[in-house]
Design an enzyme around this catalytic site. Structure first.
Site, mmCIF file in Angstrom:
data_model
loop_
_atom_site.group_PDB
_atom_site.id
_atom_site.type_symbol
_atom_site.label_atom_id
_atom_site.label_comp_id
_atom_site.label_asym_id
_atom_site.label_seq_id
_atom_site.Cartn_x
_atom_site.Cartn_y
_atom_site.Cartn_z
ATOM 1 N N ASN A 96 0.859 -1.182 0.000
ATOM 2 C CA ASN A 96 0.000 0.000 0.000
ATOM 3 C C ASN A 96 0.903 1.244 0.000
ATOM 4 O O ASN A 96 1.711 1.430 0.920
ATOM 5 C CB ASN A 96 -0.895 -0.036 1.250
ATOM 6 C CG ASN A 96 -1.798 1.174 1.340
ATOM 7 O OD1 ASN A 96 -1.363 2.297 1.108
ATOM 8 N ND2 ASN A 96 -3.053 0.962 1.696
ATOM 9 N N HIS A 151 1.038 6.273 1.698
ATOM 10 C CA HIS A 151 1.828 7.224 2.489
ATOM 11 C C HIS A 151 2.919 7.919 1.689
ATOM 12 O O HIS A 151 3.479 8.911 2.145
ATOM 13 C CB HIS A 151 2.379 6.554 3.744
ATOM 14 C CG HIS A 151 1.275 6.258 4.714
ATOM 15 N ND1 HIS A 151 0.305 7.184 5.025
ATOM 16 C CD2 HIS A 151 0.962 5.143 5.408
ATOM 17 C CE1 HIS A 151 -0.554 6.647 5.869
ATOM 18 N NE2 HIS A 151 -0.187 5.403 6.121
ATOM 19 N N HIS A 200 -5.651 3.785 -1.828
ATOM 20 C CA HIS A 200 -6.988 4.112 -1.317
ATOM 21 C C HIS A 200 -7.338 5.511 -1.816
ATOM 22 O O HIS A 200 -6.704 6.495 -1.434
ATOM 23 C CB HIS A 200 -6.934 4.079 0.221
ATOM 24 C CG HIS A 200 -8.260 4.288 0.882
ATOM 25 N ND1 HIS A 200 -8.435 4.122 2.240
ATOM 26 C CD2 HIS A 200 -9.477 4.630 0.400
ATOM 27 C CE1 HIS A 200 -9.699 4.353 2.567
ATOM 28 N NE2 HIS A 200 -10.352 4.676 1.457
ATOM 29 N N ARG A 210 -9.514 8.114 -1.225
ATOM 30 C CA ARG A 210 -10.497 8.525 -0.214
ATOM 31 C C ARG A 210 -11.371 9.632 -0.768
ATOM 32 O O ARG A 210 -10.948 10.410 -1.642
ATOM 33 C CB ARG A 210 -9.782 8.997 1.058
ATOM 34 C CG ARG A 210 -8.980 7.912 1.747
ATOM 35 C CD ARG A 210 -8.397 8.426 3.057
ATOM 36 N NE ARG A 210 -9.433 8.569 4.062
ATOM 37 C CZ ARG A 210 -9.622 7.722 5.078
ATOM 38 N NH1 ARG A 210 -8.821 6.703 5.260
ATOM 39 N NH2 ARG A 210 -10.598 7.926 5.929
ATOM 40 N N ARG A 224 -7.235 12.903 0.608
ATOM 41 C CA ARG A 224 -6.184 13.435 1.478
ATOM 42 C C ARG A 224 -4.782 12.966 1.089
ATOM 43 O O ARG A 224 -3.801 13.590 1.439
ATOM 44 C CB ARG A 224 -6.463 13.098 2.932
ATOM 45 C CG ARG A 224 -6.303 11.635 3.253
ATOM 46 C CD ARG A 224 -6.310 11.394 4.735
ATOM 47 N NE ARG A 224 -7.636 11.560 5.306
ATOM 48 C CZ ARG A 224 -8.024 10.926 6.410
ATOM 49 N NH1 ARG A 224 -7.191 10.130 7.035
ATOM 50 N NH2 ARG A 224 -9.240 11.093 6.882
ATOM 51 N N GLU A 273 -8.619 0.449 -2.816
ATOM 52 C CA GLU A 273 -9.458 0.524 -1.608
ATOM 53 C C GLU A 273 -10.393 1.702 -1.770
ATOM 54 O O GLU A 273 -9.975 2.776 -2.206
ATOM 55 C CB GLU A 273 -8.596 0.785 -0.374
ATOM 56 C CG GLU A 273 -7.861 -0.395 0.143
ATOM 57 C CD GLU A 273 -7.076 -0.009 1.384
ATOM 58 O OE1 GLU A 273 -7.408 0.980 2.060
ATOM 59 O OE2 GLU A 273 -6.099 -0.697 1.658
ATOM 60 N N THR A 309 -8.115 3.745 8.306
ATOM 61 C CA THR A 309 -9.360 2.982 8.357
ATOM 62 C C THR A 309 -9.499 2.297 9.720
ATOM 63 O O THR A 309 -8.625 1.540 10.121
ATOM 64 C CB THR A 309 -9.362 1.913 7.246
ATOM 65 O OG1 THR A 309 -8.937 2.533 6.036
ATOM 66 C CG2 THR A 309 -10.745 1.320 7.072
ATOM 67 N N GLU A 362 -10.951 -9.282 3.326
ATOM 68 C CA GLU A 362 -9.663 -8.928 3.921
ATOM 69 C C GLU A 362 -9.917 -8.788 5.410
ATOM 70 O O GLU A 362 -10.695 -7.927 5.848
ATOM 71 C CB GLU A 362 -9.126 -7.622 3.335
ATOM 72 C CG GLU A 362 -7.794 -7.224 3.981
ATOM 73 C CD GLU A 362 -7.121 -6.023 3.343
ATOM 74 O OE1 GLU A 362 -7.339 -5.752 2.142
ATOM 75 O OE2 GLU A 362 -6.366 -5.349 4.066
ATOM 76 N N HIS A 370 -3.667 -4.497 7.870
ATOM 77 C CA HIS A 370 -3.743 -3.357 8.779
ATOM 78 C C HIS A 370 -2.825 -3.557 9.980
ATOM 79 O O HIS A 370 -2.986 -4.509 10.733
ATOM 80 C CB HIS A 370 -5.166 -3.073 9.269
ATOM 81 C CG HIS A 370 -5.357 -1.604 9.531
ATOM 82 N ND1 HIS A 370 -4.856 -0.984 10.629
ATOM 83 C CD2 HIS A 370 -5.937 -0.628 8.780
ATOM 84 C CE1 HIS A 370 -5.128 0.308 10.564
ATOM 85 N NE2 HIS A 370 -5.781 0.556 9.451
HETATM 86 N N1 PXP Z 1 -5.776 -2.962 4.330
HETATM 87 C C1 PXP Z 1 -6.747 -2.011 4.389
HETATM 88 C C2 PXP Z 1 -8.136 -2.376 3.984
HETATM 89 C C3 PXP Z 1 -6.441 -0.692 4.805
HETATM 90 O O1 PXP Z 1 -7.409 0.243 4.862
HETATM 91 C C4 PXP Z 1 -5.096 -0.368 5.119
HETATM 92 C C5 PXP Z 1 -4.742 1.021 5.512
HETATM 93 O O2 PXP Z 1 -4.917 1.870 4.441
HETATM 94 C C6 PXP Z 1 -4.136 -1.390 5.020
HETATM 95 C C7 PXP Z 1 -4.509 -2.679 4.641
HETATM 96 C C8 PXP Z 1 -2.694 -1.126 5.304
HETATM 97 O O3 PXP Z 1 -2.543 -0.840 6.656
HETATM 98 P P1 PXP Z 1 -1.131 -0.391 7.195
HETATM 99 O O4 PXP Z 1 -0.804 0.933 6.548
HETATM 100 O O5 PXP Z 1 -1.347 -0.282 8.669
HETATM 101 O O6 PXP Z 1 -0.138 -1.451 6.803
#
Ligand code: PXP
Length: 240
Positions: A9, A12, A45, A47, A51, A72, A103, A153, A193
């Site tokens: 992901n 960031h 994602h 959003r 953001r 996402e 999330t 998930e 997550h």
């Molecule tokens: N899976 C989902 C559905 C999420 O919303 C997120 C956060 O955007 C992640 C995985 C990744 O989480 P993390 O950034 O804590 O690894």
């Protein structure tokens, strides 16, 4: 057992860019480096408040990603329209609240069953796989199995936030039960997550888990080691 696939992901990377509102760092470059290092998919994602990831990022990343793009998204008509237009291989429906930092908690699948079913039908016609981000509990898994979607998930946040080993073991066992139930109901099982270099190994020992999505810990490590090495180190830890 097949190796667990890693979805990276890269939200960031966009968060850092948006801190200055400028043009760097570019998420699309991160997507390419993560793929070259062995990522099995790229997750972003979009959003509603934009953001971090912007519409332009989604389109550039769609054009360049060679593995699988997992988008996402909230189950709203605006974002569904964009997703159908751009055509990711997979969408992951997540709950979205404006004030949250990230999330929080899984989807209330039962409460939103009608809208999830109707989105699932539209995505099925487009050939897009739909995953639901849910808490690891039996009721949420059963509702997901009735929704016409193909994957869940499992939210690993409570496992990641466990205060001690006994708590972590307990939460891992909840995840394992939810994974077994989901698979027995015909759903593919993913997890994500709060996963990091310290807590990933026990999680990938759950045999039903096929894919994990990891963002914050990989991008954080990448600041010091570079993204290529951060992805490779995670892939190494995930071999089961
Ligand atoms: N899976 C989902 C559905 C999420 O919303 C997120 C956060 O955007 C992640 C995985 C990744 O989480 P993390 O950034 O804590 O690894």
């Amino acid at each position: 057992m097949d190796p667990v696939r890693l979805g990276v992901n890269i939200d960031h990377v966009a968060t850092l860019r948006q801190a200055r509102g400028g043009t760097e760092p570019e998420p699309v470059i991160a997507a390419g480096i993560a793929e070259l290092a062995g990522a099995d998919s790229i997750t972003i994602h979009l959003r509603e408040d934009r953001r971090h990831i912007r519409d332009r990022d989604l389109r550039l990343i769609r054009e360049t990603v060679q593995t699988k793009l997992n988008l996402e998204m909230a189950c709203t008509s605006e974002i569904i329209g964009i997703a159908l237009d751009v055509g990711p291989e997979q969408v992951t429906l997540v709950p979205e609240r404006r004030q949250e930092l990230t999330t929080e908690g899984g989807l209330d699948v039962r409460g939103a069953l009608d809208s999830i079913r109707s989105a699932a039908e539209r995505f099925a016609e487009a050939g897009t796989r739909v995953s639901l981000f849910i808490d690891p509990d039996a009721e949420a898994v059963r509702a997901a199995a009735e929704s016409g979607t193909q994957c869940v998930e499992l939210h690993t946040g409570s496992y990641a936030n466990a205060k001690n080993e006994a708590q972590a073991t307990q939460r891992l066992s909840e995840l394992a039960h939810a994974a077994t139930l989901a698979r027995s109901l015909g759903l593919w099982v993913y997890a994500g997550h709060g996963l990091n270099y310290a807590n990933i190994r026990p999680l990938v020992r759950i045999p039903e888990v096929e894919e994990v999505n990891i963002g914050h810990s990989i991008i954080s490590r990448a600041i010091f080691t570079g993204l290529d090495q951060a992805v490779r180190e995670m892939k190494d830890l995930m071999r089961r």
